[in-house]
Write an enzyme that holds these catalytic residues in place. Structure first.
Site, mmCIF file in Angstrom:
data_model
loop_
_atom_site.group_PDB
_atom_site.id
_atom_site.type_symbol
_atom_site.label_atom_id
_atom_site.label_comp_id
_atom_site.label_asym_id
_atom_site.label_seq_id
_atom_site.Cartn_x
_atom_site.Cartn_y
_atom_site.Cartn_z
ATOM 1 N N ASN A 108 31.996 51.771 45.461
ATOM 2 C CA ASN A 108 31.737 50.573 44.737
ATOM 3 C C ASN A 108 33.110 49.826 44.621
ATOM 4 O O ASN A 108 34.235 50.472 44.606
ATOM 5 C CB ASN A 108 31.084 51.190 43.258
ATOM 6 C CG ASN A 108 31.061 49.783 42.314
ATOM 7 O OD1 ASN A 108 30.335 48.962 42.826
ATOM 8 N ND2 ASN A 108 31.401 49.930 41.276
ATOM 9 N N HIS A 110 34.789 47.149 41.852
ATOM 10 C CA HIS A 110 34.728 46.577 40.438
ATOM 11 C C HIS A 110 35.831 45.724 40.135
ATOM 12 O O HIS A 110 37.178 46.321 40.491
ATOM 13 C CB HIS A 110 34.606 47.810 39.248
ATOM 14 C CG HIS A 110 34.495 47.389 38.146
ATOM 15 N ND1 HIS A 110 33.338 47.032 37.529
ATOM 16 C CD2 HIS A 110 35.238 47.451 36.866
ATOM 17 C CE1 HIS A 110 33.073 46.738 36.049
ATOM 18 N NE2 HIS A 110 34.595 46.816 36.023
HETATM 19 C C1 GRF Z 1 32.648 41.173 42.718
HETATM 20 O O1 GRF Z 1 33.303 40.466 41.593
HETATM 21 C C2 GRF Z 1 32.640 42.576 42.780
HETATM 22 O O2 GRF Z 1 33.747 43.350 41.976
HETATM 23 C C3 GRF Z 1 31.530 42.960 41.552
HETATM 24 O O3 GRF Z 1 30.429 41.961 41.799
HETATM 25 C C4 GRF Z 1 31.174 40.954 42.474
HETATM 26 C C5 GRF Z 1 30.431 40.573 43.657
HETATM 27 O O4 GRF Z 1 30.660 39.519 44.366
HETATM 28 N N1 GRF Z 1 31.052 44.356 41.362
HETATM 29 P P1 GRF Z 1 30.151 39.186 45.730
HETATM 30 O O5 GRF Z 1 28.656 39.182 45.825
HETATM 31 O O6 GRF Z 1 30.732 40.210 46.836
HETATM 32 O O7 GRF Z 1 30.661 37.788 46.249
#
Ligand code: GRF
Length: 215
Positions: A108, A110
């Site tokens: 994941n 984050h």
């Molecule tokens: C990112 O900031 C990621 O860290 C978080 O959700 C967001 C997703 O952005 N889990 P994207 O859909 O990849 O543009």
């Protein structure tokens, strides 16, 4: 053989795009075998389709329960032989059966320096970092366990918080780093260089290139 990767998304999919681009540049030896979104209209699905990557929406509405919905996702990934699952902006917590089926093989991203500001979807962690007055923010790639945002950490990147930052400017600076470390972490996994030791992930050294081995 390239690592077969399944990606779970919910929204705009810029991290998915970063994976696609890293593969395209030859920096990531992987193949995305399937992208699944829990929202039918997620822009991430269009990104996958634009690159000829199989993409599915598996919605709560179709299944009526989170468990049945995620078990359907799991079956699709398994049917396509996914070896690693990446949650890239997936807005739901994975059920234990899913985590168990891919134990040690779910990654994941984050948008905070975990364990600070765990939980919540972007831009909440970035907003919390700003509100807390930290001078350094960042992002974390970690293995997924049943404890939300608390699995073993693979890579992190720090970014400075600027005096005039808003949640949007800070999130954008963090996102650039997400796009760098997520493909990097997947490549380390693909190379078999991530060893989970309790809460820690040991990153094993790259093997010596052939022909340079000492006798
Ligand atoms: C990112 O900031 C990621 O860290 C978080 O959700 C967001 C997703 O952005 N889990 P994207 O859909 O990849 O543009």
């Amino acid at each position: 053989m390239s690592l077969r990767v399944g990606v779970l998304v919910s929204g705009r999919g810029t991290n998915l795009q970063a994976i696609i681009d890293a593969i395209g540049r030859g920096e990531l030896d992987a193949r995305i075998v399937l992208v699944i979104s829990n929202h039918r209209n997620a822009p991430a699905l269009a990104r996958a389709a634009a690159h000829g990557i199989p993409a599915l929406a598996i919605t709560f509405k179709e299944y009526g329960s989170r468990r049945d919905q995620q078990l359907a996702m799991l079956r699709e990934f398994q049917a396509r032989g996914a070896e690693l699952i990446v949650t890239a902006g997936f807005d739901k917590i994975l059920i234990p059966e899913f985590v168990q089926a891919y134990a040690g093989r779910i990654i994941n991203i984050h948008p905070s320096l975990l364990p600070a500001f765990a939980g919540g979807m972007a831009p909440r962690p970035q907003a919390e970092a700003l509100a807390a007055g930290v001078k350094i923010a960042g992002c974390t790639v970690h293995f997924v366990t049943d404890d939300v945002d608390a699995g073993p950490i693979i890579l992190q990147a720090a970014v400075p918080v600027e005096e005039d930052d808003t949640v949007e400017t800070l999130a954008a600076r963090i996102l650039e780093q997400e796009h760098r470390i997520l493909p990097r972490a997947i490549q380390l996994f693909a190379e078999g260089r991530l060893r989970i030791e309790g809460r820690r992930v040991r990153i094993l050294p790259a093997p010596e290139p052939a022909g340079r081995m000492q006798a």
